[in-house]
Scaffold this motif. Structure first.
Motif, PDB file in Angstrom:
ATOM      1  N   ARG A 125      -7.397   0.726  -1.305  1.00 13.86           N
ATOM      2  CA  ARG A 125      -7.998  -0.615  -1.300  1.00 13.86           C
ATOM      3  C   ARG A 125      -7.223  -1.571  -0.402  1.00 13.86           C
ATOM      4  O   ARG A 125      -7.803  -2.324   0.393  1.00 13.86           O
ATOM      5  N   LEU A 126      -5.888  -1.544  -0.498  1.00 11.52           N
ATOM      6  CA  LEU A 126      -5.072  -2.447   0.313  1.00 11.52           C
ATOM      7  C   LEU A 126      -5.120  -2.077   1.791  1.00 11.52           C
ATOM      8  O   LEU A 126      -5.128  -2.958   2.664  1.00 11.52           O
ATOM      9  N   LEU A 127      -5.167  -0.783   2.084  1.00 13.67           N
ATOM     10  CA  LEU A 127      -5.255  -0.358   3.479  1.00 13.67           C
ATOM     11  C   LEU A 127      -6.608  -0.750   4.079  1.00 13.67           C
ATOM     12  O   LEU A 127      -6.689  -1.134   5.253  1.00 13.67           O
ATOM     13  N   LYS A 128      -7.663  -0.645   3.288  1.00 15.58           N
ATOM     14  CA  LYS A 128      -8.982  -1.081   3.757  1.00 15.58           C
ATOM     15  C   LYS A 128      -8.981  -2.586   4.020  1.00 15.58           C
ATOM     16  O   LYS A 128      -9.564  -3.063   5.007  1.00 15.58           O
ATOM     17  N   LEU A 129      -8.305  -3.330   3.160  1.00 21.55           N
ATOM     18  CA  LEU A 129      -8.186  -4.778   3.341  1.00 21.55           C
ATOM     19  C   LEU A 129      -7.424  -5.100   4.622  1.00 21.55           C
ATOM     20  O   LEU A 129      -7.798  -5.998   5.385  1.00 21.55           O
TER      21      LEU A 129
ATOM     22  N   GLN B 202      -5.402   9.803   4.916  1.00 20.25           N
ATOM     23  CA  GLN B 202      -4.651  10.715   4.054  1.00 20.25           C
ATOM     24  C   GLN B 202      -4.835  10.348   2.581  1.00 20.25           C
ATOM     25  O   GLN B 202      -4.976  11.227   1.728  1.00 20.25           O
ATOM     26  N   VAL B 203      -4.838   9.059   2.297  1.00 13.95           N
ATOM     27  CA  VAL B 203      -5.009   8.605   0.919  1.00 13.95           C
ATOM     28  C   VAL B 203      -6.377   9.021   0.382  1.00 13.95           C
ATOM     29  O   VAL B 203      -6.497   9.508  -0.755  1.00 13.95           O
ATOM     30  N   GLU B 204      -7.407   8.859   1.197  1.00 14.33           N
ATOM     31  CA  GLU B 204      -8.748   9.259   0.767  1.00 14.33           C
ATOM     32  C   GLU B 204      -8.806  10.765   0.524  1.00 14.33           C
ATOM     33  O   GLU B 204      -9.435  11.221  -0.441  1.00 14.33           O
ATOM     34  N   LEU B 205      -8.136  11.525   1.370  1.00 16.87           N
ATOM     35  CA  LEU B 205      -8.124  12.974   1.197  1.00 16.87           C
ATOM     36  C   LEU B 205      -7.387  13.373  -0.076  1.00 16.87           C
ATOM     37  O   LEU B 205      -7.799  14.284  -0.798  1.00 16.87           O
ATOM     38  N   MET B 206      -6.291  12.679  -0.375  1.00 16.27           N
ATOM     39  CA  MET B 206      -5.527  12.958  -1.584  1.00 16.27           C
ATOM     40  C   MET B 206      -6.300  12.554  -2.840  1.00 16.27           C
ATOM     41  O   MET B 206      -6.070  13.107  -3.923  1.00 16.27           O
TER      42      MET B 206
ATOM     43  N   ARG C 281      -0.681   5.871  -7.048  1.00 16.49           N
ATOM     44  CA  ARG C 281      -1.864   5.043  -7.296  1.00 16.49           C
ATOM     45  C   ARG C 281      -2.699   4.998  -6.010  1.00 16.49           C
ATOM     46  O   ARG C 281      -2.701   4.013  -5.262  1.00 16.49           O
ATOM     47  N   TYR C 282      -3.413   6.088  -5.762  1.00 19.38           N
ATOM     48  CA  TYR C 282      -4.089   6.276  -4.486  1.00 19.38           C
ATOM     49  C   TYR C 282      -5.238   5.296  -4.267  1.00 19.38           C
ATOM     50  O   TYR C 282      -5.460   4.835  -3.146  1.00 19.38           O
ATOM     51  N   ARG C 283      -5.985   5.005  -5.329  1.00 17.80           N
ATOM     52  CA  ARG C 283      -7.123   4.105  -5.146  1.00 17.80           C
ATOM     53  C   ARG C 283      -6.661   2.703  -4.766  1.00 17.80           C
ATOM     54  O   ARG C 283      -7.282   2.035  -3.937  1.00 17.80           O
TER      55      ARG C 283
ATOM     56  N   SER D  46       0.826  -1.212   0.000  1.00 17.68           N
ATOM     57  CA  SER D  46       0.000   0.000   0.000  1.00 17.68           C
ATOM     58  C   SER D  46       0.858   1.259   0.000  1.00 17.68           C
ATOM     59  O   SER D  46       0.556   2.227  -0.713  1.00 17.68           O
ATOM     60  N   THR D  47       1.941   1.264   0.772  1.00 15.90           N
ATOM     61  CA  THR D  47       2.804   2.448   0.793  1.00 15.90           C
ATOM     62  C   THR D  47       3.540   2.624  -0.543  1.00 15.90           C
ATOM     63  O   THR D  47       3.801   3.750  -0.968  1.00 15.90           O
ATOM     64  N   HIS D  48       3.845   1.506  -1.211  1.00 19.90           N
ATOM     65  CA  HIS D  48       4.446   1.604  -2.552  1.00 19.90           C
ATOM     66  C   HIS D  48       3.470   2.282  -3.522  1.00 19.90           C
ATOM     67  O   HIS D  48       3.840   3.210  -4.253  1.00 19.90           O
TER      68      HIS D  48
END
Length: 202
Positions: A34-38, A58-62, A28-30, A20-22
């Motif tokens: 997705r991986l963080l939600k998983l 932060q990803v959702e905000l971005m 590739r924010y979406r 996810s951090t990669h």
């Protein structure tokens, strides 16, 4: 690959966090979201869980593209930040999360203000008044709250004590401050206060 081939193994949550951090680093924010939600759903005991919430917010905000687009990412970010503060009260980034939550409220108020301007361009004063009241109800302390209340004054839809040029709201008992475009206002009251009854109803 580690997570796909050994989803219940000891390195599965580490692999998801690394992946996810990669995706976040390369934009590739979406996929990162997705991986963080998983990770949040499948590994509730992972030591990565606090970061999965904070970085996820932060990803959702971005991913949010502005007031002309859907606000789902904004709402997801708000929910994750609030959950982070609730689930991890001692988290280091708590002050930052609170500041960002205020910023999200301000952005949501701006979306409401943009809708007011849209109906104003359409020459629909009733719709403008409705959405001004909605903005004041939902975001009374935003900078757009004062602007919405001023718009109601211009439309003649404000409290009666604001309509006359000689009225002085600051000296009217129980009055609501008018506010200003750069400051906070009290919640808008659509009806004046009802005087106390001297005798009980039948």
């Amino acid at each position: 690959t580690i997570w796909l081939n050994d989803p219940t193994g000891p390195l599965a949550d580490d692999a998801l966090m690394l992946a996810s951090t990669h995706h976040l680093r390369v934009g590739r924010y979406r996929e990162a979201a997705r991986l963080l939600k998983l990770l949040r759903g499948e590994f509730p005991k992972s030591h990565h869980l606090p970061n999965a919430f904070v970085i996820g917010s932060q990803v959702e905000l971005m991913s949010y593209q502005g007031s002309s687009y859907d606000e789902q990412n904004l709402l997801e970010s708000q929910d994750l930040k609030e959950s982070s503060l609730r689930l991890f009260p001692g988290i280091e980034s708590s002050d930052l999360l609170r500041r960002e939550l205020k910023g999200i409220d301000e952005e949501r108020a701006r979306r409401e203000w943009d809708r007011i301007l849209f109906w104003e361009k359409k020459n629909k004063p009733k719709a403008v008044a409705i959405y001004c009241r909605e903005l004041l109800q939902n975001f009374p302390n935003s900078r757009y709250g004062g602007m919405a209340q001023q718009k109601l004054v211009e439309l003649g839809e404000a409290e009666p004590q604001y309509r006359g040029a000689d009225s002085n709201p600051s000296q009217t008992p129980g009055s609501v401050p008018l506010g200003n475009p750069n400051g906070a206002v009290q919640p808008f009251q659509s009806q004046p206060a009802t005087p106390a009854q001297t005798e009980p109803y039948d």
